[in-house]
Design an enzyme around this catalytic site. Structure first.
Site: not given
Ligand code: PLP
Length: 348
Positions: A36, A249
């Protein structure tokens, strides 16, 4: 020649090695991948083929738009993409994308799927204590899932990165109690940190994200995971800042002696966080070049006294996400997903 100002060096070997390490640590469970947020900022269209070639078959995205962006890559690969946000009304035009299925988490989503894809496989999220997405065990007992062709039953851990937290065992036990209570052929609970909690958390499929991309959410994974992404930027100007003068800055950094300073084309608009002002670090070879003063939108300054750095040279930035998160107070997740489009992403 690219006109992009700065670079993200990405290592295929490291990505694949991390997935293999997580697959090994998952024991008898299959190992999927959360891709994702555009592969946690690295580029899902580059990440996915490498993971498929390594043997990964279960991909997770947040939205149907993210699924559509990679759906062609799984065709003919015996792999599936699961959409964690389920199936909203607005997603219906995409609901027949080949190789993609929703992770349903409400009664309305389940009704929608029964209507538009009767008998088609789906995944289902159950809430076991995080109180984020998912149906409850009472809804399972009440027959909400009856007749649904469930591939994988999922739940998600709230505190996997705190191995001692009591909620881990609570969630594990609640989830385990659902075994055999649904038509699901597989069960999946663990994210990256959850894998390190041990075999009792692995069920049939694990879903690491962060650790694939070099993040280390718990010390238990420290030896197994290597960095995947390294920022590099070009020196636009070198100057000597005289003792007593300030840099950047708000003049937050003052030279105690004459200092060689290199100004590079990287800033917070690239995702190099402003919280790394006077805290981040770059390297010329092995020589550290501390970030001095405020990180600007597109520029920052480095103390280059310890190395002979010249205009046009490229420097690499610290790619240890544990270091950078500690220095900035920004989570490893945000550091990765905040990497902007500006970089030229260069895969080796
Ligand atoms: C993002 C997510 C993962 C992966 O989690 P990590 O902590 O990045 O390994 C797995 N399951 C779900 C439902 C998620 O939203």
């Amino acid at each position: 020649m690219s006109h992009r100002p700065n670079r993200l060096y990405l290592s295929s070997d490291a990505l694949v090695a991390n997935w293999r390490a997580l697959a090994r640590l998952s024991g008898a469970a299959a190992c999927g991948a959360a891709v994702k947020a555009d592969g946690y900022g690295l580029g899902a269209r580059e990440v996915v083929p490498r993971l498929l070639d390594a043997g990964c078959r279960d991909l997770f995205v947040a939205t149907w738009a993210e699924a559509a962006a990679i759906a062609d890559l799984v065709v003919g690969r015996d792999a599936t993409i699961a959409v964690l946000h389920g199936l909203r009304e607005a997603d219906l035009p995409l609901a027949d994308l080949p190789g993609v299925r929703p992770v349903l988490s409400t009664a309305a989503q389940i009704a929608r799927w029964r209507l538009v894809a009767p008998g088609q496989p789906c995944d289902v999220m159950v809430d076991t204590g995080m109180n984020r997405l998912g149906i409850g065990k009472a809804e399972v007992a009440g027959g909400l899932l009856d007749g649904l062709a469930i591939d994988t039953l999922l739940s998600h851990l709230a505190c996997a990165d705190e191995p001692g937290h009591a909620l881990n065992e609570t969630q594990r036990a609640r989830f385990a109690a659902l075994a055999g209570r649904t038509a699901a052929t597989r069960m999946s609970l663990a994210n990256s940190a959850g894998i390190a909690l041990g075999a009792g958390y692995h069920f049939d499929l694990t879903r690491p994200g962060l650790a694939l991309y070099g993040g280390v959410p718990v010390t238990g994974l420290a030896g197994a995971i290597c960095p995947v992404a390294t920022i590099a930027a070009e020196v636009l100007q070198c100057r000597t800042v005289r003792a007593g003068e300030t840099v950047g800055y708000n003049a937050t950094w003052r030279a105690e002696r004459d200092v060689a300073v290199a100004v590079v084309n990287l800033g917070y608009a690239d995702g190099y966080r402003r919280a790394l002002s006077s805290r981040g670090c770059a390297f010329a070879g092995d020589t550290p070049l501390p970030v001095i003063g405020r990180v600007s939108m597109d520029l920052l300054a480095l103390d280059a006294s310890a190395a002979a750095v010249r205009e046009g040279d490229w420097v690499r930035f610290d790619d240890d996400l544990v270091h950078v998160a500690a220095a900035s107070g920004v989570s490893q997740y945000e550091l990765l997903t905040g990497l902007a489009d500006r970089f030229e992403r260069m895969w080796s």
